[in-house]
Design an enzyme around this catalytic site. Structure first.
Site: not given
Length: 313
Positions: A157, A32-33, A182, A36-38
């Site tokens: 999370s 998931g890059a 979630y 965002g964070l990735g």
């Protein structure tokens, strides 16, 4: 899993990505890059000389993200590869393309979408956030174990503390709720990472299974999943209260590179409510350590993915 004494905690007040040592010669996979964070994780690792495989489901968005990174870091060793965690066939195909590997960062996720299913028919959030990463970890674990400092970093999370595993309705067929499922998927991340660490130690496999969470960080995750009023509220919250993705990525960067990191540890922000701040040791939901829960989730994950991870409990 227990926290280290305060004296052994990372220096949260001063630790930033600039303090990561050279990663030349080490190979990372970051799921998931493309945003965002990735993306922030790939940027930092690429700037430190690592060989980074960034994965994305949307190849066009991934190519745009990689092109921007290489314009900023022309000497970075970054590759883009396709991976759809909502399709276990894609997970298996991707795993065949990976050679020597030091660190797997299970970062990708979906957050609070309408009820949906993966290609294999599983509830989307559980399927992407947990089952896809469970399968990927299992398929790559032997390669990680050949590293001198192999790690699996699972990104969860703070909402995992509101979750439980609904074994009687695992895929939300009877009573689906976006936040409820979630939270289930994020608790599954935590239970899996702890159980993985337990089994790695039992089987004397020199790989560290580590957890991280970003606190409340402004990323595309909050706007790509929720719809309607929920999406508007998430966007407003991002603007008013969230820290940026660069700060949010610090816990997973620390988990992936910190020299004092131990298997079974959990890193998150040091601010009030673990919502913002620099990385420090945090605690999971107590129930996540339950051995029977860990074994039950492990067994059903092997059954649903068809990936057996050969580690005795």
């Amino acid at each position: 899993m227990s926290s280290a004494p305060d004296a052994e905690k990372p220096s949260a007040a001063s630790w930033v990505a600039d303090h990561v040592s050279s990663q030349v010669g080490r190979t990372f996979v970051v799921t998931g890059a493309n945003s965002g964070l990735g993306l922030e994780t790939v940027r930092t690792l690429g700037g430190l000389g690592a060989d980074v495989i960034m994965t994305t489901r949307d190849q066009d968005k991934g190519q745009q993200a990689m092109d921007a990174l290489l314009a900023e870091l022309p000497d970075a060793k970054i590759e883009l590869r396709s991976l759809d965690l909502a399709d276990l066939d894609s997970v298996r195909e991707f795993a065949t393309t990976v050679g020597a590997l030091d660190v797997l960062i299970n970062n990708a996720g979906v957050m609070m979408p309408p009820h949906g299913r993966t290609r294999q028919g599983y509830e989307l959030q559980l399927g992407v956030n947990h089952l896809g990463h469970f399968a990927l970890t299992g398929l790559l674990l032997e390669r990680i174990a050949n590293s001198e400092d192999g790690r699996v970093v699972t990104v969860t999370s703070g909402l995992h503390k509101r979750g439980r595993i609904h074994f009687d309705d695992l895929h939300g067929e009877q009573d689906y709720g976006r936040t409820k499922y979630y939270a289930q998927s994020k608790l599954a991340n935590v239970v899996f990472a702890i159980e993985l660490n337990r089994r790695l130690r039992t089987n004397n496999i020199p790989v560290r299974s580590v957890l991280a969470h970003p606190g409340y960080s402004a990323t595309n995750l909050q706007s790509s999943g929720p719809t309607g009023v929920g999406k508007l509220l998430m966007k407003a919250g991002n603007r008013l209260f969230a820290q940026d993705a660069e700060m949010g990525a610090l816990p997973q960067l620390y988990a992936a590179t910190g020299t004092d990191v131990e298997g079974g540890q959990f890193y998150g922000p040091d601010g009030r409510g673990e919502s913002k701040g620099f990385p420090t040791l945090v605690e999971p939901l107590d129930d996540a350590r339950d051995r029977e829960l860990g074994k039950r989730l492990w067994d059903i994950s092997e059954e649903l993915t068809g990936v057996r991870i050969p580690l005795d409990p």
